[in-house]
Design a protein around this motif. Sequence first.
Motif, mmCIF file in Angstrom:
data_model
loop_
_atom_site.group_PDB
_atom_site.id
_atom_site.type_symbol
_atom_site.label_atom_id
_atom_site.label_comp_id
_atom_site.label_asym_id
_atom_site.label_seq_id
_atom_site.Cartn_x
_atom_site.Cartn_y
_atom_site.Cartn_z
ATOM 1 N N ARG A 256 0.836 -1.211 0.000
ATOM 2 C CA ARG A 256 0.000 0.000 0.000
ATOM 3 C C ARG A 256 0.866 1.256 0.000
ATOM 4 N N LEU A 257 1.884 1.282 0.848
ATOM 5 C CA LEU A 257 2.739 2.466 0.944
ATOM 6 C C LEU A 257 3.540 2.696 -0.329
ATOM 7 N N LEU A 258 4.073 1.634 -0.898
ATOM 8 C CA LEU A 258 4.907 1.767 -2.097
ATOM 9 C C LEU A 258 4.097 2.097 -3.347
ATOM 10 N N LYS A 259 2.834 1.730 -3.361
ATOM 11 C CA LYS A 259 2.016 2.008 -4.538
ATOM 12 C C LYS A 259 1.395 3.402 -4.507
ATOM 13 N N SER A 260 1.704 4.161 -3.490
ATOM 14 C CA SER A 260 1.222 5.532 -3.406
ATOM 15 C C SER A 260 1.830 6.353 -4.530
ATOM 16 N N ASP A 261 1.065 7.294 -5.050
ATOM 17 C CA ASP A 261 1.567 8.171 -6.107
ATOM 18 C C ASP A 261 2.245 9.414 -5.545
ATOM 19 N N THR A 262 2.276 9.526 -4.228
ATOM 20 C CA THR A 262 2.885 10.685 -3.586
ATOM 21 C C THR A 262 4.304 10.345 -3.142
ATOM 22 N N PRO A 263 5.295 11.033 -3.673
ATOM 23 C CA PRO A 263 6.668 10.790 -3.218
ATOM 24 C C PRO A 263 6.790 11.074 -1.718
ATOM 25 N N LYS B 278 9.906 -0.759 -8.981
ATOM 26 C CA LYS B 278 9.084 0.038 -9.892
ATOM 27 C C LYS B 278 8.732 1.414 -9.328
ATOM 28 N N LYS B 279 8.471 1.472 -8.035
ATOM 29 C CA LYS B 279 7.876 2.679 -7.458
ATOM 30 C C LYS B 279 8.808 3.490 -6.557
ATOM 31 N N ALA B 280 9.996 2.956 -6.271
ATOM 32 C CA ALA B 280 10.853 3.618 -5.289
ATOM 33 C C ALA B 280 12.316 3.543 -5.708
ATOM 34 N N VAL B 281 13.100 4.295 -4.985
ATOM 35 C CA VAL B 281 14.545 4.190 -5.041
ATOM 36 C C VAL B 281 14.946 3.694 -3.657
ATOM 37 N N SER B 282 15.534 2.511 -3.598
ATOM 38 C CA SER B 282 15.850 1.926 -2.295
ATOM 39 C C SER B 282 17.308 2.190 -1.927
ATOM 40 N N VAL B 283 17.495 2.549 -0.671
ATOM 41 C CA VAL B 283 18.829 2.817 -0.139
ATOM 42 C C VAL B 283 19.023 1.937 1.099
#
Length: 182
Positions: free
Chosen positions: A72-79, A100-105
């Motif tokens: 749910r959190l990762l599919k949000s359209d809000t950065p 797909k939806k994030a840049v992971s660090v």
Amino acid sequence: MIKLKQNKIILLVGMMGCGKTSLGKILSKKLCLPFVDSDKEIEKASGCSISDLFATYGEAEFRKGEERIMERLLKSDTPCVLSSGGGAFLSLKTQEIAKKKAVSVWIRADIDLLSHRTEGRNHRPLVPAKDNKRAITRLVNECYPLYANADMVLDTKQEPISKTINRLLNLLAENDIIEKDY
């Protein structure tokens, strides 16, 4: 001013005690983005603490719920800047969505630093408050190979958080995630 160049979530992953929450809060302010802590979202959704969820339902059921919250959190359209729980990125489904939806660090820390930062804390269900080094070592061996799937790695150490945040900002700029203008 620091601007986000990609319309993506910045996902911080790593072991408990590595500094995801502290770094995430500061990073979100610098980028003028919301800060989200997945553990807090799990507690909000369930009405229970993480420790109570582990005690009542066990780790396997907790992980299923954590995976749903992360989706749910990762599919949000809000950065935003999203700090994940220590085990959240172990889910291959979560990793797939994050690609797909994030840049992971990956906020990587050594065993001694993690042990020092978590010793005496009673709210971590997988790590005892005392003599936690053995549990930390087991978790490092289990988790680090999966954390290595993150897009970037930031080694954290015993230093002022301002230095660590500057190194994180430089890493994000070098990888064309943010535009630094300061």
